[in-house]
Motif scaffolding. Structure first.
Motif, mmCIF file in Angstrom:
data_model
loop_
_atom_site.group_PDB
_atom_site.id
_atom_site.type_symbol
_atom_site.label_atom_id
_atom_site.label_comp_id
_atom_site.label_asym_id
_atom_site.label_seq_id
_atom_site.Cartn_x
_atom_site.Cartn_y
_atom_site.Cartn_z
ATOM 1 N N SER A 102 0.839 -1.196 0.000
ATOM 2 C CA SER A 102 0.000 0.000 0.000
ATOM 3 C C SER A 102 0.879 1.253 0.000
ATOM 4 N N VAL A 103 0.628 2.154 -0.917
ATOM 5 C CA VAL A 103 1.411 3.387 -0.995
ATOM 6 C C VAL A 103 1.165 4.247 0.240
ATOM 7 N N GLY A 104 -0.076 4.282 0.715
ATOM 8 C CA GLY A 104 -0.392 5.093 1.884
ATOM 9 C C GLY A 104 0.368 4.654 3.121
ATOM 10 N N GLU A 105 0.484 3.346 3.350
ATOM 11 C CA GLU A 105 1.220 2.855 4.511
ATOM 12 C C GLU A 105 2.705 3.177 4.415
ATOM 13 N N GLN A 106 3.277 3.008 3.231
ATOM 14 C CA GLN A 106 4.694 3.322 3.051
ATOM 15 C C GLN A 106 4.962 4.810 3.226
ATOM 16 N N ILE A 107 4.072 5.638 2.694
ATOM 17 C CA ILE A 107 4.253 7.090 2.814
ATOM 18 C C ILE A 107 4.093 7.524 4.264
ATOM 19 N N GLY A 108 3.183 6.864 5.012
ATOM 20 C CA GLY A 108 3.013 7.227 6.414
ATOM 21 C C GLY A 108 4.302 7.093 7.202
ATOM 22 N N LYS A 109 5.062 6.039 6.967
ATOM 23 C CA LYS A 109 6.337 5.855 7.660
ATOM 24 C C LYS A 109 7.370 6.872 7.182
ATOM 25 N N ARG A 110 7.474 7.040 5.874
ATOM 26 C CA ARG A 110 8.490 7.951 5.330
ATOM 27 C C ARG A 110 8.167 9.410 5.653
ATOM 28 N N LEU A 111 6.894 9.772 5.619
ATOM 29 C CA LEU A 111 6.520 11.150 5.902
ATOM 30 C C LEU A 111 6.853 11.523 7.341
ATOM 31 N N GLY A 112 6.667 10.594 8.263
ATOM 32 C CA GLY A 112 7.036 10.867 9.653
ATOM 33 C C GLY A 112 8.524 11.156 9.796
ATOM 34 N N ASN A 113 9.361 10.430 9.076
ATOM 35 C CA ASN A 113 10.806 10.697 9.129
ATOM 36 C C ASN A 113 11.144 12.065 8.552
ATOM 37 N N SER A 114 10.506 12.432 7.429
ATOM 38 C CA SER A 114 10.781 13.735 6.820
ATOM 39 C C SER A 114 10.318 14.877 7.707
ATOM 40 N N LEU A 115 9.146 14.735 8.327
ATOM 41 C CA LEU A 115 8.656 15.783 9.226
ATOM 42 C C LEU A 115 9.529 15.892 10.473
ATOM 43 N N PHE A 116 10.046 14.772 10.949
ATOM 44 C CA PHE A 116 10.967 14.784 12.093
ATOM 45 C C PHE A 116 12.215 15.592 11.753
ATOM 46 N N LEU A 117 12.738 15.374 10.570
ATOM 47 C CA LEU A 117 13.921 16.114 10.124
ATOM 48 C C LEU A 117 13.615 17.598 9.931
ATOM 49 N N ALA A 118 12.491 17.903 9.276
ATOM 50 C CA ALA A 118 12.133 19.296 9.016
ATOM 51 C C ALA A 118 11.805 20.040 10.306
ATOM 52 N N PHE A 119 11.205 19.357 11.273
ATOM 53 C CA PHE A 119 10.833 20.004 12.535
ATOM 54 C C PHE A 119 12.061 20.510 13.279
ATOM 55 N N PHE A 120 13.060 19.666 13.402
ATOM 56 C CA PHE A 120 14.247 20.088 14.154
ATOM 57 C C PHE A 120 15.064 21.117 13.368
ATOM 58 N N ALA A 121 15.023 21.041 12.048
ATOM 59 C CA ALA A 121 15.673 22.096 11.263
ATOM 60 C C ALA A 121 14.960 23.427 11.461
ATOM 61 N N ALA A 122 13.632 23.391 11.596
ATOM 62 C CA ALA A 122 12.859 24.625 11.769
ATOM 63 C C ALA A 122 13.078 25.247 13.137
ATOM 64 N N ILE A 123 13.066 24.419 14.202
ATOM 65 C CA ILE A 123 13.204 25.001 15.546
ATOM 66 C C ILE A 123 14.607 25.533 15.793
ATOM 67 N N VAL A 124 15.570 25.146 14.959
ATOM 68 C CA VAL A 124 16.911 25.730 15.058
ATOM 69 C C VAL A 124 17.019 26.967 14.184
ATOM 70 N N SER A 125 16.527 26.884 12.950
ATOM 71 C CA SER A 125 16.776 27.954 11.979
ATOM 72 C C SER A 125 15.901 29.190 12.205
ATOM 73 N N VAL A 126 14.637 29.010 12.581
ATOM 74 C CA VAL A 126 13.732 30.169 12.679
ATOM 75 C C VAL A 126 14.153 31.122 13.800
ATOM 76 N N PRO A 127 14.300 30.674 15.047
ATOM 77 C CA PRO A 127 14.755 31.642 16.076
ATOM 78 C C PRO A 127 16.130 32.228 15.779
ATOM 79 N N LEU A 128 17.023 31.403 15.226
ATOM 80 C CA LEU A 128 18.362 31.898 14.915
ATOM 81 C C LEU A 128 18.316 32.963 13.821
ATOM 82 N N ALA A 129 17.488 32.763 12.815
ATOM 83 C CA ALA A 129 17.384 33.740 11.730
ATOM 84 C C ALA A 129 16.793 35.058 12.219
#
Length: 371
Positions: free
Chosen positions: A142-169
Motif C-alpha cells: 500500500s502506498v499510503g502505509e509506506q508514505i506514512g512511515k516515510r513522511l514521519g521521518n521527513s517531518l521529524f527532520l524538518a521540525f528540528f531544522a525549523a526550531i533551530v533555523s527560525v529563532p536563529l534567523a
C-alpha cells in the motif's frame, strides 16, 4: 380592456401606474412567474456581499482557503498529466526489453493502464481524497502505509531544522539591524551571501567530509529505524539538520533584516528614539512586531522548503524519508508512488503558504480593520 383618454391615446387599465413597467405575460395572458434560479443566484450573491461587509476578515480567509483548494486540484491534474506524458512504460521497464507484446499487454491490463487517462485520473483523485493512493507497482504494498512511515521521518527532520533555523534567523536579523553598517552586520551579510551561493548538496558533502570523515564526530549515513532511541535519532540527523539550517538560515535572516529596516524609518520609531529608548528595545518592542507580516511569509516559504526540498538532502545522507522514497520510485517508474509523493509535497507547500497569508492577515491591523 382599454379606455381612451383625451389627447393621450389608449390608457391601460390593468392596474399599472403611469411610467411603470407592466408585468410580462405569456401567450395565454397569464403573468409570467419569476425564475427560481435567478432568485436563488441573487440571494446567494446578496448573502456573500453582506458576509463580506459584516465579516471582511473571515471572508478574506475563506477566499484564501478556496484558492488553495482550487490550486491543489490544478496541481493534481498537472502531476497526473505530466507523468502520463512521460516516455516509456512501466510494463516494458519491469519485464525488460525481451518481453513479448502479450506479456506487456497483460501487465498493462492488470494495472489498469489500458483504460482512458481521464477515468484513471478520476479514480486516483477520488482515492487520494480519502487517503488511498493505491498500490505500489514495484513492491505491491500500500502506498499510503509506506508514505506514512516515510513522511514521519521527513517531518521529524524538518521540525528540528525549523526550531533551530527560525529563532536563529530572527535573532541574527535583529542583531544585524542593531549594528547596522558596522562590523557585526557586515560579517553576517558576508556569511549569509556565502551560504546562499552554495547548493545544498555541496554543503552536505562538505559537512560529511569534515565532521563524519575527517573528525569522526557525526554519523553517516543518517539511517533511522523504529527501535532507535530519541537521542540516537537526534545524533543520526545532526548532519542533515545542519545542512538544511545553513541553506534556509541566510534567506530568512536577510529578509528579517530588510523588513525591520523598512519599519525603522516610520514616524513612531523616530518618536521612540526621541524618548531616549535603547536601540534593542526599539527593535524588539516597536519595529519587529510591525514587520511580522513579511517575516512570516518568508518563514513559511522556507518551512515549505524544509518539507518539500528535503529530496536532495535525503538522497545525499541516505535518509529514509519521502524524498528518498520518491527518488527510488522514479528509478523503477513506480508511478503511483511518484504521484502520491508529488501531491503530498504540493499540498504542504500550498497550505503552508495559505497559513502564512492567514497569519499575516491576522497580524496586520490594516487588514484586520479595512476602511
Amino acid at each position: 380592456m382599454m379606455e381612451s383618454g383625451p389627447m393621450t391615446g389608449p390608457v391601460p387599465t390593468d392596474g399599472t401606474a403611469d411610467g411603470a413597467h407592466p408585468r410580462s405575460t405569456d401567450l395565454s395572458g397569464v403573468p409570467a412567474k419569476p425564475n427560481p434560479a435567478d432568485a436563488q443566484g441573487e440571494l446567494g450573491g446578496t448573502f456573500w456581499r453582506r458576509f463580506i461587509f459584516r465579516r471582511p476578515l473571515a471572508a478574506l480567509i475563506l477566499q484564501r482557503l478556496g484558492l488553495s483548494v482550487g490550486l491543489l486540484f490544478a496541481v493534481s491534474l498537472m502531476i497526473f498529466g505530466g507523468i502520463e506524458a512521460l516516455p516509456g512504460d512501466f510494463a516494458t521497464t519491469y519485464l525488460g526489453q525481451s518481453a513479448t507484446p502479450q506479456a506487456v499487454e497483460n501487465i498493462r491490463k492488470d494495472l489498469g493502464l489500458d483504460k482512458p487517462w481521464s477515468e484513471r485520473y478520476l479514480s486516483w483523485l477520488g482515492g487520494a481524497v480519502q487517503g488511498d493512493f493505491g498500490t505500489s507497482w514495484a513492491s505491491k504494498n500500500s502506498v499510503g502505509e509506506q508514505i506514512g512511515k516515510r513522511l514521519g521521518n521527513s517531518l521529524f527532520l524538518a521540525f528540528f531544522a525549523a526550531i533551530v533555523s527560525v529563532p536563529l534567523a530572527v535573532g541574527l536579523g535583529m542583531l544585524a539591524v542593531q549594528f547596522r553598517n558596522r562590523l557585526p552586520d557586515k560579517i553576517i551579510n558576508v556569511v549569509s551571501l556565502a551560504a546562499i551561493s552554495l547548493p545544498e548538496f555541496f554543503v552536505g558533502y562538505l559537512l560529511i567530509m569534515f565532521f563524519a570523515v575527517k573528525f569522526g564526530v557525526a554519523t553517516f549515513p543518517a539511517t533511522v529505524y523504529d527501535s532507535m532511541s530519541f537521542t540516537e535519532r537526534l545524533s543520526a540527523i545532526a548532519l542533515p539538520v545542519a545542512t538544511l539550517v545553513l541553506v534556509v538560515l541566510a534567506h530568512m535572516m536577510r529578509m528579517t533584516r530588510a523588513a525591520i529596516l523598512n519599519v525603522m524609518s516610520s514616524a513612531y520609531v523616530e518618536t521612540a528614539e526621541l524618548k531616549g529608548l535603547g536601540m534593542f528595545r526599539i527593535i524588539a518592542r516597536h519595529a519587529a512586531p510591525n514587520a511580522v507580516a513579511p517575516v512570516i511569509n518568508v518563514i513559511a516559504l522556507n518551512l515549505a522548503y524544509l518539507v518539500v526540498g528535503v529530496v536532495v538532502v535525503e538522497v545525499v545522507f541516505v535518509y529514509p524519508g519521502m524524498g528518498q522514497y520518491m527518488v527510488d520510485a522514479v528509478t523503477v517508474r513506480d508511478m503511483p508512488v511518484v504521484q502520491a509523493c508529488g501531491l503530498i509535497f504540493a499540498a504542504f507547500y500550498i497550505f503552508l503558504n495559505m497559513a502564512a497569508d492567514v497569519i499575516a492577515i491576522l497580524a496586520n491591523p490594516r487588514l484586520r480593520h479595512p476602511r
